[in-house]
Design a protein around this motif. Structure first.
Motif, PDB file in Angstrom:
ATOM      1  N   TRP A  63       0.823  -1.203   0.000  1.00  0.00           N
ATOM      2  CA  TRP A  63       0.000   0.000   0.000  1.00  0.00           C
ATOM      3  C   TRP A  63       0.860   1.257   0.000  1.00  0.00           C
ATOM      4  O   TRP A  63       0.590   2.202  -0.732  1.00  0.00           O
ATOM      5  CB  TRP A  63      -0.919   0.000   1.218  1.00  0.00           C
ATOM      6  CG  TRP A  63      -1.773   1.222   1.296  1.00  0.00           C
ATOM      7  CD1 TRP A  63      -2.933   1.452   0.650  1.00  0.00           C
ATOM      8  CD2 TRP A  63      -1.489   2.399   2.053  1.00  0.00           C
ATOM      9  NE1 TRP A  63      -3.407   2.698   0.956  1.00  0.00           N
ATOM     10  CE2 TRP A  63      -2.530   3.302   1.819  1.00  0.00           C
ATOM     11  CE3 TRP A  63      -0.464   2.763   2.905  1.00  0.00           C
ATOM     12  CZ2 TRP A  63      -2.566   4.555   2.412  1.00  0.00           C
ATOM     13  CZ3 TRP A  63      -0.503   3.999   3.495  1.00  0.00           C
ATOM     14  CH2 TRP A  63      -1.551   4.883   3.245  1.00  0.00           C
ATOM     15  N   LEU A  64       1.930   1.257   0.808  1.00  0.00           N
ATOM     16  CA  LEU A  64       2.816   2.417   0.882  1.00  0.00           C
ATOM     17  C   LEU A  64       3.523   2.667  -0.439  1.00  0.00           C
ATOM     18  O   LEU A  64       3.614   3.810  -0.911  1.00  0.00           O
ATOM     19  CB  LEU A  64       3.837   2.221   2.004  1.00  0.00           C
ATOM     20  CG  LEU A  64       4.803   3.378   2.227  1.00  0.00           C
ATOM     21  CD1 LEU A  64       4.053   4.607   2.714  1.00  0.00           C
ATOM     22  CD2 LEU A  64       5.867   2.964   3.225  1.00  0.00           C
ATOM     23  N   VAL A  65       3.983   1.625  -1.087  1.00  0.00           N
ATOM     24  CA  VAL A  65       4.663   1.778  -2.386  1.00  0.00           C
ATOM     25  C   VAL A  65       3.694   2.272  -3.432  1.00  0.00           C
ATOM     26  O   VAL A  65       4.034   3.152  -4.257  1.00  0.00           O
ATOM     27  CB  VAL A  65       5.335   0.458  -2.813  1.00  0.00           C
ATOM     28  CG1 VAL A  65       5.840   0.526  -4.245  1.00  0.00           C
ATOM     29  CG2 VAL A  65       6.471   0.109  -1.851  1.00  0.00           C
ATOM     30  N   LYS A  66       2.463   1.768  -3.430  1.00  0.00           N
ATOM     31  CA  LYS A  66       1.460   2.248  -4.395  1.00  0.00           C
ATOM     32  C   LYS A  66       1.143   3.720  -4.164  1.00  0.00           C
ATOM     33  O   LYS A  66       0.879   4.440  -5.119  1.00  0.00           O
ATOM     34  CB  LYS A  66       0.180   1.410  -4.301  1.00  0.00           C
ATOM     35  CG  LYS A  66       0.334   0.047  -4.934  1.00  0.00           C
ATOM     36  CD  LYS A  66      -0.976  -0.715  -4.860  1.00  0.00           C
ATOM     37  CE  LYS A  66      -0.837  -2.081  -5.496  1.00  0.00           C
ATOM     38  NZ  LYS A  66      -2.102  -2.840  -5.434  1.00  0.00           N
ATOM     39  N   GLN A  67       1.145   4.179  -2.920  1.00  0.00           N
ATOM     40  CA  GLN A  67       0.883   5.590  -2.644  1.00  0.00           C
ATOM     41  C   GLN A  67       2.021   6.475  -3.136  1.00  0.00           C
ATOM     42  O   GLN A  67       1.779   7.634  -3.485  1.00  0.00           O
ATOM     43  CB  GLN A  67       0.674   5.800  -1.130  1.00  0.00           C
ATOM     44  CG  GLN A  67      -0.545   5.116  -0.585  1.00  0.00           C
ATOM     45  CD  GLN A  67      -1.823   5.607  -1.242  1.00  0.00           C
ATOM     46  OE1 GLN A  67      -2.018   6.784  -1.451  1.00  0.00           O
ATOM     47  NE2 GLN A  67      -2.708   4.662  -1.570  1.00  0.00           N
ATOM     48  N   LEU A  68       3.229   5.953  -3.160  1.00  0.00           N
ATOM     49  CA  LEU A  68       4.373   6.730  -3.637  1.00  0.00           C
ATOM     50  C   LEU A  68       4.352   6.913  -5.145  1.00  0.00           C
ATOM     51  O   LEU A  68       4.806   7.945  -5.658  1.00  0.00           O
ATOM     52  CB  LEU A  68       5.691   6.066  -3.218  1.00  0.00           C
ATOM     53  CG  LEU A  68       5.976   6.076  -1.728  1.00  0.00           C
ATOM     54  CD1 LEU A  68       7.226   5.260  -1.447  1.00  0.00           C
ATOM     55  CD2 LEU A  68       6.145   7.481  -1.204  1.00  0.00           C
ATOM     56  N   PHE A  69       3.822   5.934  -5.874  1.00  0.00           N
ATOM     57  CA  PHE A  69       3.815   6.008  -7.331  1.00  0.00           C
ATOM     58  C   PHE A  69       2.404   6.200  -7.774  1.00  0.00           C
ATOM     59  O   PHE A  69       1.763   6.112  -8.546  1.00  0.00           O
ATOM     60  CB  PHE A  69       4.449   4.764  -7.947  1.00  0.00           C
ATOM     61  CG  PHE A  69       5.890   4.638  -7.590  1.00  0.00           C
ATOM     62  CD1 PHE A  69       6.846   5.487  -8.130  1.00  0.00           C
ATOM     63  CD2 PHE A  69       6.313   3.696  -6.670  1.00  0.00           C
ATOM     64  CE1 PHE A  69       8.170   5.363  -7.809  1.00  0.00           C
ATOM     65  CE2 PHE A  69       7.650   3.569  -6.342  1.00  0.00           C
ATOM     66  CZ  PHE A  69       8.565   4.404  -6.920  1.00  0.00           C
TER      67      PHE A  69
END
Length: 69
Positions: A63-69
């Motif tokens: 979820w955190l990685v998807k929010q970054l990109f």
């Protein structure tokens, strides 16, 4: 039931040798960091030895990685 006993004995030996030596050398910040990491490591090892289910950290990381990109 002997595996948790071995885990406790091994970690007691590690804690007696590693962080205590740092404290004797006057490295308080290193002592606190090593103690915190050792406590986390012990908690995970003991949980695995007792066959307790540990939740996966993967969904929050994804979820955190998807929010970054």
């Amino acid at each position: 039931m002997t595996v948790p006993v071995y885990i406790v004995l091994i970690y007691a030996f590690i804690v007696w040798i590693d962080p205590y030596g740092l404290l004797k050398q006057g490295k308080k910040r290193d002592f606190y960091m090593c103690s915190a990491l050792c406590l986390i490591s012990f908690s995970l090892a003991f949980s695995l030895a007792m066959d307790w289910e540990i939740p996966s950290p993967s969904p929050p990381i994804v979820w955190l990685v998807k929010q970054l990109f």
